[in-house]
Write a protein that holds these residues in place. Structure first.
Motif, PDB file in Angstrom:
ATOM      1  N   SER A 124     -51.036 -34.138 -37.405  1.00  0.00           N
ATOM      2  CA  SER A 124     -50.805 -32.698 -37.423  1.00  0.00           C
ATOM      3  C   SER A 124     -51.132 -32.117 -38.794  1.00  0.00           C
ATOM      4  CB  SER A 124     -49.348 -32.398 -37.060  1.00  0.00           C
ATOM      5  OG  SER A 124     -49.055 -31.035 -37.236  1.00  0.00           O
TER       6      SER A 124
ATOM      7  N   GLU B 273     -42.189 -46.341 -30.865  1.00  0.00           N
ATOM      8  CA  GLU B 273     -41.961 -44.912 -30.637  1.00  0.00           C
ATOM      9  C   GLU B 273     -41.847 -44.170 -31.962  1.00  0.00           C
ATOM     10  OE1 GLU B 273     -38.501 -44.857 -28.132  1.00  0.00           O
ATOM     11  OE2 GLU B 273     -39.628 -45.531 -26.376  1.00  0.00           O
ATOM     12  N   THR B 274     -41.160 -44.765 -32.917  1.00  0.00           N
ATOM     13  CA  THR B 274     -41.014 -44.155 -34.234  1.00  0.00           C
ATOM     14  C   THR B 274     -42.362 -44.073 -34.933  1.00  0.00           C
ATOM     15  OG1 THR B 274     -38.772 -45.013 -34.399  1.00  0.00           O
ATOM     16  CG2 THR B 274     -39.804 -44.325 -36.440  1.00  0.00           C
TER      17      THR B 274
ATOM     18  N   LYS C  63     -44.470 -41.262 -33.480  1.00  0.00           N
ATOM     19  CA  LYS C  63     -44.047 -39.950 -33.981  1.00  0.00           C
ATOM     20  C   LYS C  63     -44.571 -39.716 -35.385  1.00  0.00           C
ATOM     21  CE  LYS C  63     -39.801 -39.744 -31.263  1.00  0.00           C
ATOM     22  NZ  LYS C  63     -38.332 -39.795 -31.324  1.00  0.00           N
TER      23      LYS C  63
ATOM     24  N   LYS D 261     -48.231 -38.973 -35.228  1.00  0.00           N
ATOM     25  CA  LYS D 261     -48.448 -37.619 -34.709  1.00  0.00           C
ATOM     26  C   LYS D 261     -48.224 -36.582 -35.819  1.00  0.00           C
ATOM     27  CE  LYS D 261     -47.094 -34.600 -30.909  1.00  0.00           C
ATOM     28  NZ  LYS D 261     -46.239 -34.443 -29.733  1.00  0.00           N
ATOM     29  N   ARG D 262     -47.189 -36.805 -36.628  1.00  0.00           N
ATOM     30  CA  ARG D 262     -46.908 -35.923 -37.754  1.00  0.00           C
ATOM     31  C   ARG D 262     -48.066 -35.960 -38.756  1.00  0.00           C
ATOM     32  NH1 ARG D 262     -41.896 -37.430 -37.701  1.00  0.00           N
ATOM     33  NH2 ARG D 262     -42.204 -39.197 -39.076  1.00  0.00           N
TER      34      ARG D 262
ATOM     35  N   LYS E  97     -44.156 -47.340 -40.883  1.00  0.00           N
ATOM     36  CA  LYS E  97     -43.587 -47.488 -39.540  1.00  0.00           C
ATOM     37  C   LYS E  97     -44.370 -48.510 -38.720  1.00  0.00           C
ATOM     38  CE  LYS E  97     -40.623 -44.038 -39.959  1.00  0.00           C
ATOM     39  NZ  LYS E  97     -39.362 -44.204 -40.528  1.00  0.00           N
TER      40      LYS E  97
END
Length: 69
Positions: A55, A44-45, A48, A51-52, A24
């Motif tokens: 996590s 933005e993609t 995300k 962030k994944r 990405k």
């Protein structure tokens, strides 16, 4: 599920998320020639995906699995 199998599955998921995040971020460079809206969408993609990835890294860290090579 066996803890070591669960760890392996979570590590595999993390590796996929890590590769997806890297992909990405590479798309941001490709979107640069298409204009600011494309760059914003790609950013933005990528955020995300990062962030994944983070996590999953946190979940593995909580289990005591080190991701350092």
């Amino acid at each position: 599920m066996n803890p070591s199998v669960a760890h392996a599955a979570l590590i595999a998921t993390f590796k996929r998320a890590e590769a997806d995040a890297a992909h990405k971020f590479a798309l941001i460079k490709a979107a640069a020639v298409k204009g600011p809206k494309a760059v914003q969408a790609a950013s933005e993609t990528a955020a995300k995906a990062a962030k994944r990835r983070d996590s999953y890294a946190k979940k593995l860290g909580n289990l005591g699995v080190s991701l350092k090579d």
